[in-house]
Design a protein around this motif. Structure first.
Motif, PDB file in Angstrom:
ATOM      1  N   LEU A   1       8.023  18.856  17.902  1.00 42.40           N
ATOM      2  CA  LEU A   1       8.145  19.240  19.311  1.00 42.40           C
ATOM      3  C   LEU A   1       7.486  18.072  20.252  1.00 42.40           C
ATOM      4  O   LEU A   1       8.108  17.621  20.954  1.00 42.40           O
ATOM      5  CB  LEU A   1       7.429  20.566  19.674  1.00 42.40           C
ATOM      6  CG  LEU A   1       8.054  21.700  19.185  1.00 42.40           C
ATOM      7  CD1 LEU A   1       7.448  23.012  19.535  1.00 42.40           C
ATOM      8  CD2 LEU A   1       9.683  21.775  19.437  1.00 42.40           C
ATOM      9  N   ALA A   2       6.218  17.448  19.904  1.00 38.81           N
ATOM     10  CA  ALA A   2       5.608  16.316  20.421  1.00 38.81           C
ATOM     11  C   ALA A   2       6.794  15.251  20.540  1.00 38.81           C
ATOM     12  O   ALA A   2       6.944  14.378  21.287  1.00 38.81           O
ATOM     13  CB  ALA A   2       4.373  16.219  20.150  1.00 38.81           C
TER      14      ALA A   2
ATOM     15  N   ALA B   1      19.879  17.202  27.790  1.00 39.75           N
ATOM     16  CA  ALA B   1      19.099  18.249  28.182  1.00 39.75           C
ATOM     17  C   ALA B   1      19.338  19.286  27.266  1.00 39.75           C
ATOM     18  O   ALA B   1      18.614  19.869  26.422  1.00 39.75           O
ATOM     19  CB  ALA B   1      19.053  18.912  29.627  1.00 39.75           C
ATOM     20  N   ARG B   2      21.109  19.793  26.965  1.00 43.40           N
ATOM     21  CA  ARG B   2      21.218  20.738  26.002  1.00 43.40           C
ATOM     22  C   ARG B   2      20.944  20.156  24.603  1.00 43.40           C
ATOM     23  O   ARG B   2      20.499  21.096  23.690  1.00 43.40           O
ATOM     24  CB  ARG B   2      22.727  20.936  26.025  1.00 43.40           C
ATOM     25  CG  ARG B   2      22.807  21.653  27.211  1.00 43.40           C
ATOM     26  CD  ARG B   2      24.480  21.383  27.772  1.00 43.40           C
ATOM     27  NE  ARG B   2      25.634  21.733  26.526  1.00 43.40           N
ATOM     28  CZ  ARG B   2      26.400  21.070  26.318  1.00 43.40           C
ATOM     29  NH1 ARG B   2      26.955  20.136  27.061  1.00 43.40           N
ATOM     30  NH2 ARG B   2      27.459  21.451  25.416  1.00 43.40           N
TER      31      ARG B   2
ATOM     32  N   LEU C   1      17.484  20.648  19.573  1.00 47.50           N
ATOM     33  CA  LEU C   1      16.662  20.585  18.858  1.00 47.50           C
ATOM     34  C   LEU C   1      15.387  21.182  18.699  1.00 47.50           C
ATOM     35  O   LEU C   1      14.764  21.554  17.580  1.00 47.50           O
ATOM     36  CB  LEU C   1      16.255  18.982  18.961  1.00 47.50           C
ATOM     37  CG  LEU C   1      17.524  18.002  18.524  1.00 47.50           C
ATOM     38  CD1 LEU C   1      17.148  16.482  18.658  1.00 47.50           C
ATOM     39  CD2 LEU C   1      17.519  18.089  16.749  1.00 47.50           C
ATOM     40  N   ARG C   2      14.742  21.329  19.862  1.00 49.86           N
ATOM     41  CA  ARG C   2      13.555  22.355  19.730  1.00 49.86           C
ATOM     42  C   ARG C   2      13.762  23.579  19.232  1.00 49.86           C
ATOM     43  O   ARG C   2      12.948  24.336  18.548  1.00 49.86           O
ATOM     44  CB  ARG C   2      13.223  22.633  21.346  1.00 49.86           C
ATOM     45  CG  ARG C   2      12.584  21.012  22.014  1.00 49.86           C
ATOM     46  CD  ARG C   2      12.186  21.343  23.404  1.00 49.86           C
ATOM     47  NE  ARG C   2      11.822  19.726  23.991  1.00 49.86           N
ATOM     48  CZ  ARG C   2      12.612  19.454  25.032  1.00 49.86           C
ATOM     49  NH1 ARG C   2      13.733  19.854  25.283  1.00 49.86           N
ATOM     50  NH2 ARG C   2      12.401  18.371  25.276  1.00 49.86           N
TER      51      ARG C   2
ATOM     52  N   ASN D   1      13.067  27.609  14.982  1.00 52.90           N
ATOM     53  CA  ASN D   1      13.685  28.726  14.011  1.00 52.90           C
ATOM     54  C   ASN D   1      13.210  28.519  12.633  1.00 52.90           C
ATOM     55  O   ASN D   1      13.158  28.944  11.804  1.00 52.90           O
ATOM     56  CB  ASN D   1      15.042  28.756  14.507  1.00 52.90           C
ATOM     57  CG  ASN D   1      15.395  29.711  15.477  1.00 52.90           C
ATOM     58  OD1 ASN D   1      14.524  29.761  16.271  1.00 52.90           O
ATOM     59  ND2 ASN D   1      16.655  30.132  15.349  1.00 52.90           N
ATOM     60  N   THR D   2      13.177  26.923  12.323  1.00 49.38           N
ATOM     61  CA  THR D   2      12.947  26.618  10.917  1.00 49.38           C
ATOM     62  C   THR D   2      11.362  26.862  10.648  1.00 49.38           C
ATOM     63  O   THR D   2      11.183  27.333   9.561  1.00 49.38           O
ATOM     64  CB  THR D   2      13.284  25.080  11.004  1.00 49.38           C
ATOM     65  OG1 THR D   2      14.776  24.876  11.322  1.00 49.38           O
ATOM     66  CG2 THR D   2      13.199  24.794   9.483  1.00 49.38           C
ATOM     67  N   ALA D   3      10.627  26.845  11.688  1.00 51.43           N
ATOM     68  CA  ALA D   3       9.394  26.947  11.452  1.00 51.43           C
ATOM     69  C   ALA D   3       9.037  28.512  11.253  1.00 51.43           C
ATOM     70  O   ALA D   3       7.997  29.064  10.433  1.00 51.43           O
ATOM     71  CB  ALA D   3       8.245  26.592  12.415  1.00 51.43           C
ATOM     72  N   THR D   4       9.777  29.388  12.004  1.00 51.52           N
ATOM     73  CA  THR D   4       9.696  30.685  11.999  1.00 51.52           C
ATOM     74  C   THR D   4      10.168  31.243  10.660  1.00 51.52           C
ATOM     75  O   THR D   4       9.410  32.251   9.921  1.00 51.52           O
ATOM     76  CB  THR D   4      10.496  31.539  13.052  1.00 51.52           C
ATOM     77  OG1 THR D   4       9.817  31.063  14.373  1.00 51.52           O
ATOM     78  CG2 THR D   4      10.552  33.076  13.001  1.00 51.52           C
TER      79      THR D   4
END
Length: 363
Positions: free
Chosen positions: A125-126, A160-161, A166-167, A172-175
């Motif tokens: 995310l960073a 922006a979209r 991507l965020r 979702n992948t981390a979850t």
């Protein structure tokens, strides 16, 4: 497809054993299958650029070359065949680094490991916010370097979209890596809602706008048929991915595949579930073409930007299908070019370059 489904008793008892035979159906399409004319040069330049970071991540250039053999870059060439050479090159740099992001959260060193998941989520995310990762994370550095190259050419609304998409992929992948299970879903609609993000669906559609050199942010928010055409193209990506990736996912217990719904929830046998996925791929294409016809007959039908975008969505669908037919990522390293894309199969663990495990540190 919104019928509520009750879980079968002993939900994992339905898993087919390795060695179970099935037949992979022939998938036909009415849409054209093309490849970007700049593909060979694009892949050469992209592989050269990304190889040092991949070698640092996997521990050797030999391992990096093995990973590149899955040719995620070629997926881009098939899905965006009309993109200019410059845009194709900027997109191609995204392919392996995002495939690696997807793979990374599922390897044993990360999956279910709360601290590593948290660390990678924060780093990715960073990186999307422009922050360079520490040098010991070359896999994240690839994303940090590749994403801005494409975003720099995007209109502000599309950019922006794209970044928001991507965020959402990272979240979702981390979850999922932390333990979310497909058995939490009771409807196919619920499954699709999550998978439109997880399968990089909206990201792929955003790149279709980029490849077509258009920004339809306003139109997608106002025209139901245009938004539906986009969603149908993404659904095609999901069904195709599920059909060709389920052998490697079932044999390793990865449950984010509609086969878990069709077999573990609806009670289908292996071949029935495979046939259902093939039917959904064909049905989704038919619905997409019908939606495009309605758009063409409506107020947006005469606009070159809309027509160009719809053509790009069609290429996205067929390019994704063609890539899944040929990729070692789904068929294993012993899959040779020219091997039949359909016919008798035996369920077996799939050994591919995408299965390379990197022993990630706790840092």
């Amino acid at each position: 497809m919104s019928t509520s489904l009750a879980l079968r008793p002993q939900a994992d008892s339905w898993l087919p054993a390795p060695g179970t035979p099935y037949c992979l159906p022939r998938i036909d399409t009415r849409l054209p299958i093309l490849c970007n004319p700049h593909c060979a040069e694009t892949e050469r330049l992209t592989h050269s650029w990304e190889r040092p970071a991949l070698a640092a991540y996997f521990g050797s250039e030999t391992a990096a070359l093995r990973y590149q053999k899955q040719r995620a870059t070629h997926w881009g060439c098939l899905c965006y065949p009309r993109a200019t050479h410059d845009r194709m090159l900027r997109m191609s740099g995204l392919m392996h680094c995002l495939a690696l992001l997807d793979d990374l959260f599922s390897i044993p060193a990360v999956r279910g490991h709360a601290e590593r998941i948290r660390r990678y989520r924060e780093l990715y995310l960073a990186a999307l916010d422009g922050e360079a990762p520490p040098p010991e994370f070359p896999e994240v550095r690839l994303v940090h370097e590749a994403v801005p190259r494409a975003v720099a050419q995007m209109p502000p609304c599309l950019a922006a979209r794209y970044l928001d998409g991507l965020r959402s992929i990272v979240d979702n992948t981390a979850t999922q890596s932390a333990g979310r299970d497909i058995r939490c879903f009771r409807t196919v609609d619920g499954y699709l809602q999550v998978r439109r993000v997880d399968v990089f669906g909206y990201w792929s559609a955003h790149l279709a706008e980029y490849a077509a050199e258009v920004d339809l942010t306003r139109e997608l928010g106002r025209d139901d048929d245009l938004a539906r055409a986009q969603d149908l193209a993404i659904e095609s990506l999901i069904w195709v991915n599920d059909l060709y990736s389920f052998p490697k996912e079932l044999t390793r217990g990865d449950s984010l595949n509609s086969m878990w719904l069709f077999m573990g929830v609806q009670g289908m046998e292996l071949q029935q579930a495979v046939d259902e996925l093939a039917r959904l791929i064909g049905e989704t294409e038919r619905r997409f073409l019908a939606t495009c016809a309605r758009i063409d007959a409506g107020p947006l039908g005469g606009r070159p930007d809309v027509r160009g975008y719809l053509a790009c969505l069609g290429h996205l669908m067929t390019g994704n299908l063609q890539f899944h037919r040929m990729a070692t990522r789904y068929h294993g390293d012993d899959h040779a070019e020219g091997d039949p894309a359909s016919g008798p199969r035996t369920l077996r663990p799939v050994v591919s370059t995408a299965s390379i495990h990197h022993d990630t540190s706790d840092g």
